[in-house]
Each structure stands twice: as structure tokens, then as C-alpha cells.
Design an enzyme around this catalytic site. Structure first.
Site, PDB file in Angstrom:
ATOM      1  N   ASP A  87       0.872  -1.175   0.000  1.00 44.46           N
ATOM      2  CA  ASP A  87       0.000   0.000   0.000  1.00 44.46           C
ATOM      3  C   ASP A  87       0.904   1.219   0.000  1.00 44.46           C
ATOM      4  OD1 ASP A  87      -1.675   2.171   0.636  1.00 44.46           O
ATOM      5  OD2 ASP A  87      -3.060   0.882   1.751  1.00 44.46           O
ATOM      6  N   GLU A 118     -20.502  -5.932 -14.535  1.00 46.91           N
ATOM      7  CA  GLU A 118     -21.568  -6.423 -13.664  1.00 46.91           C
ATOM      8  C   GLU A 118     -22.908  -5.841 -14.095  1.00 46.91           C
ATOM      9  OE1 GLU A 118     -20.706  -5.788  -9.539  1.00 46.91           O
ATOM     10  OE2 GLU A 118     -18.852  -6.954  -9.582  1.00 46.91           O
ATOM     11  N   HIS A 142     -21.332 -10.360  -6.039  1.00 48.58           N
ATOM     12  CA  HIS A 142     -21.081  -9.097  -5.331  1.00 48.58           C
ATOM     13  C   HIS A 142     -21.835  -9.073  -3.998  1.00 48.58           C
ATOM     14  CE1 HIS A 142     -19.634  -4.770  -6.271  1.00 48.58           C
ATOM     15  NE2 HIS A 142     -19.593  -4.977  -4.965  1.00 48.58           N
TER      16      HIS A 142
END
Length: 530
Positions: free
Chosen positions: A173, A263, A281
Site C-alpha cells: 500500500d 456487472e 457481489h
């Protein structure tokens, strides 16, 4: 009149009641979000729009939202909101990034376990009457290395749960500090190191230009053989075609995906592959999470519409109700400083620098900066606000910079704004006194102490006798009453300025008389929102 909020998606009754209890006029039409034309026809009547994923806040819808001030998304994803269009329109876009954090993290851990032990396939096989015990040989999580891409809110919860499972955790990160990594109990690594060392990899980052396709075909080629990939974050982070090839070749042992590049995902190269677990999802799909985000968005929108407090905004610095109370006079001052230089500058501005001194440097500088820029840009567009102004300034090519410094003078803190054009620089500074009233304390480097009023008059002249009398006489002849009179000069016989706070707008005839007197170099009427 009470603010009006439209809820165009399914929200719980408790969330709807929060709006009502706070004095918001709420219109609950949960099916409306699926009818874009009907929504566009009425959106202009509302100050706020509360949505989930069914409502698409497109550029066209936002253009029709003539009174809209805030869009609240119950959930973390704002893919269904045109953020640039909302920002340019001055509409705050909020989400609820923490309401479903635990639920999403738990789903990632669940999928990791499911793919490690091939649970879905084993379940289907057993239901089919087969007893294929030897076929479903799994792997333990204990002592395996988990690579976490994104160690933010959800990622940090996954890390905590993985450490509880006795996994070794490494994290990539760019915003993760060494101190934070130590506190989390992880090793901070570079992406390539994570790819080559991890037995499992899980994603917890938003989809941005920087993260899109972060697990590309080239990155997949670097993966440790036998790795398993989990994605409960966002579709588009992984090259699904390349991952499918790696799964077929056996270089990747398994994958578990809750999100997909397109999606709803009715087809995908990952579908129907051995040891691939897929869900539609479901990361935030728990009763607790759905209720939490609904309640949170109702509270956030109500706070903003009623008190100006901003929480979890995508396109504006957050300001808590407590910050708003303390910072309120400083935000007002910032707007006045920007408004002053904006009214005084007729040429195109190329750069804005804001200096925060002492106490002023300890506040939320993004919010103060936005207020300054809004004040400047209002000269050209009265409809801009703290949301839209930075976007408009950037689109105009204006460079914005800020500087912080420790207390450097007699004031506990002050803000100085300098704007640059092709031909000159212009600056003004101000502070907030103990009475919480903003003051101008410096103009063009000349010290002043000027109370700020709705109507003001600024003049420049040579420092010679008789100026005050001339100024007062002309204004008196035109029935202009002076509430406050401030003078300043660079040096004796040098440049001098006057800033007057008057009861009403100075009439054009008075301005003409001052300009034709031969005494004043510059005469400028000013207005401020006080």
C-alpha cells in the site's frame, strides 16, 4: 423551509425515520431509481438524493438537479455517480465506507477458506450423491503467507482476522507508513515482492487509474506457483482473461471472486473453471451491513443539510460538526479573503498561493483552501461553492499551492492569500479575533485592522494631507454613511490605502466623484456575504 430529500432506492424504515426525526422533508420512492426519465423529471425539487446502486446519477440527471446539494450513497462504491459532473455542479457526493467494512472483510476471509478447501465443489459433489473424498485435497491457512493489496479500512480488518488464523501477512500500500505497518503486525513490501512471496493474495483497494488491472498478465507471470487469488474489492483490478489462462495452466491453484469487470456478470472467463469460487457481489450483503450503511447515510445527509457538517465526502474535505463550530469563523474568513482578491483582480489568474500561519495551520487546510478558491471564483461565477470551485479552477489552468508555518507575528494565527496574474501579484491577509469576527490585517503588504461588512469601499492614494477629509466629504455628499474607517500606509509620504465599511452600497455617482477628484489612484466598491 425544511430541506427536501428523495430516496430513490431501497432504504430501511429506520433510515427513513432518521430523516423525519431530524426535520427533513423526505420522499421515499424506492422504485424510482430504476426509471431514469421519471427520476429526472422530479429531481429538481430536492436538496438531497439518497441512493444505493440501482439509481444512476448520470451527468444528464445531475444537469436536471437544479436544487440538489448532496447525493448520499448507502455503501462504499460510487461507480453509479458521475463525480466530475456533480463536483462541477457543486453537489457533495457522500458514501458510507465504514458501514460494511466488517462484512466485506469477513466475506474475503470466507472466500479464502472456501477456495483453500474447495468447499463449493465438494458441496455440489456430495449433494450429487458422490463421495469423492480423495478429489478435494485442500491446503491449510496456518503459516501461509497472505499478501494484502490495500491496507486501509477493510484491508486492516482482513489483516487482523488473518493474523488470528496464524497466517503471515505482508502488505502493499503506497500510503502505508512503517509505523502503521508495525501497529498492524504486517511487513510492508513492494508489489513485486508481494507477488512472488504470497500463497494467497487479497485485494482491498478502490478502482482508480493507478489500480486498474494491477494484477495484469505481466504481474500474473510473476506470481508464486500455486497461489490463490481473492477479490472482494472491485472488478477491473485483475485481468480476468489472463487469470483464467493461469488457472487452466495450473500456475494459479485457485481463485475466489465476488466482483467482476462487467456487472451484472452473466458470463466471465472465470466461470466454470475448477477451484474457482464466485459470488454475485455479496461483500456487503448482510442484514447488519445493509442497515448500518442506510442509517449512516441518513445521518450524514441530515448533518450536512442542517448544520453544514461534511462526512465521508468523495469530492470535498470532511468537516465534522465539532470542526464546523471551531473552524466556522476561519472558513468565513477564507471566503472573504478569496472574495477580496477576486473582486480586486480583473485579469485572468494563473496561480493562487495560500499561507497558513500559527493556529490557522492546525485546522483542516483542505476545507479552508476550498473556501478561499470559492471566494475567488465567485467573482466570475456566483453559483460556485466549496465543492465546485477547486474543479473549475483546475479546469481553468489555475495552479493552487499552500504553505504552512509556525506563528510568526503578533497574531496567534492568520491566513494570507496571494494571486498571480501575467502582470502582477495581489495579496491580502486576515485573522479571527477572540470575538470570532474575521478581520483584514494586511493588504498589499500594508498593515490594517479592518472589520468586514456587506458593503465596503477600497481606495489607494499617495500619503498626503487632506485625503480623509476629501473621502468623507464626497461620500457625505452622496448620503453614504461610514460604519468603520481603516487607514494604512507603506511609509510616510508613500503609498496609502483606505478600507471603509459602509451601511449601503456606494452609488455609482459617488464612485465617479472620487475617481474624478484627482486624489485617488484606485477606487473599488466591494461586497461580501456576511
Amino acid at each position: 423551509m425544511a430541506p427536501k430529500v428523495l430516496i430513490s432506492d431501497e432504504l430501511s424504515d429506520a433510515a427513513v425515520q432518521i430523516f423525519r426525526d431530524r426535520g427533513i422533508d423526505v420522499d421515499f420512492q424506492p422504485k424510482l431509481g430504476k426509471d431514469k426519465d421519471a427520476l429526472a423529471a422530479i429531481i429538481g425539487n430536492y436538496d438531497g438524493l439518497a441512493i444505493r446502486s440501482a439509481t444512476k446519477a448520470t451527468e444528464k440527471l445531475i444537469a436536471a438537479a437544479t436544487n440538489l446539494k448532496v447525493i448520499g450513497r448507502a455503501g462504499i462504491g460510487v461507480d453509479n455517480v458521475d463525480i466530475p459532473a456533480a463536483s462541477k455542479k457543486g453537489i457533495i457526493v457522500m458514501n458510507t465506507p465504514f458501514g460494511n467494512s466488517i462484512t466485506t472483510a469477513e466475506h474475503a476471509i470466507s472466500l479464502m477458506m472456501a477456495v483453500a478447501r474447495q468447499i463449493p465443489e465438494a458441496n455440489a459433489s456430495t449433494h450429487a450423491g458422490k463421495w469423492e473424498k480423495s478429489r478435494f485435497m485442500g491446503v491449510e491457512l496456518t503459516a501461509k503467507t497472505l499478501g494484502v493489496i490495500g491496507a486501509g479500512n477493510i484491508g486492516s480488518i482482513v489483516i487482523d482476522r488473518a493474523l488470528g488464523l496464524k497466517m503471515k501477512v505482508i502488505a502493499y500500500d503506497p500510503f502505508l507508513t512503517e509505523d502503521r505497518a508495525t501497529a498492524l503486525g504486517v511487513d510492508k513490501v513492494e508489489l513485486d515482492d508481494l507477488l512472488t512471496r504470497s500463497d494467497f493474495i487479497t485485494f482491498h483497494v478502490p478502482l482508480t487509474d493507478q489500480t486498474r488491472n494491477i494484477l495484469s498478465r505481466e504481474a500474473i507471470a510473476k506470481l508464486k506457483p500455486g497461489v490463490r487469488i481473492v477479490n472482494c474489492a472491485r472488478g477491473g483490478l485483475v485481468d480476468e482473461d489472463a487469470l483464467a489462462d493461469a488457472l487452466k495452466e495450473g500456475r494459479v491453484a485457485g481463485a475466489a471472486f465476488d466482483v467482476f469487470a462487467v456487472e451484472p456478470a452473466t458470463e466471465s472467463p472465470l466461470f466454470n473453471l475448477p477451484n474457482v469460487v464466485v459470488t454475485p457481489h455479496l461483500g456487503a450483503a448482510t442484514t447488519e451491513a445493509q442497515e448500518n450503511v442506510a442509517l449512516q447515510v441518513a445521518e450524514q445527509m441530515s448533518d450536512y443539510l442542517l448544520t453544514g457538517a461534511v462526512s465521508n465526502a468523495i469530492n470535498m474535505p470532511s468537516i465534522t460538526a465539532e470542526e464546523s463550530k471551531v473552524m466556522g469563523p476561519w472558513i468565513t474568513l477564507s471566503g472573504h479573503l478569496g472574495n477580496f482578491v477576486g473582486q480586486m483582480t480583473d485579469e485572468p489568474i494563473t496561480a493562487i498561493n495560500i499561507l497558513f500561519d500559527g493556529q490557522a495551520s492546525e485546522f483542516n487546510l483542505k476545507a479552508l483552501t476550498a473556501a478561499v478558491v470559492a471566494g475567488i471564483m465567485r467573482r466570475r461565477n456566483p453559483d460556485v461553492n466549496m465543492v465546485s470551485a477547486p474543479v473549475i479552477a483546475k479546469d481553468s489552468g489555475i495552479q493552487i499551492s499552500t504553505t504552512k508555518q509556525d506563528q510568526s507575528g503578533v497574531f496567534e494565527g492568520y491566513i494570507k492569500v496571494t494571486v498571480t496574474t501575467e502582470n502582477r501579484e495581489r495579496s491580502v491577509a486576515g485573522t479571527v479575533f477572540s470575538d470570532h469576527k474575521p478581520r483584514f490585517i494586511q493588504i498589499k503588504g500594508i498593515t490594517v485592522d479592518a472589520e468586514i461588512g456587506a458593503h465596503m469601499l477600497y481606495t489607494t492614494n499617495k500619503d498626503v494631507p487632506g485625503i480623509i477629509g476629501k473621502l468623507g466629504s464626497i461620500l457625505g455628499d452622496h448620503d453614504v454613511n461610514i460604519a468603520n474607517f481603516t487607514l494604512g500606509r507603506s511609509e510616510a509620504k508613500g503609498e496609502a490605502i483606505a478600507l471603509l465599511y459602509v451601511d449601503e452600497a456606494v452609488p455609482a455617482a459617488a464612485i465617479d466623484a472620487l475617481e474624478s477628484s484627482g486624489v485617488f489612484q484606485q477606487v473599488k466598491p466591494l461586497t461580501f456575504e456576511v
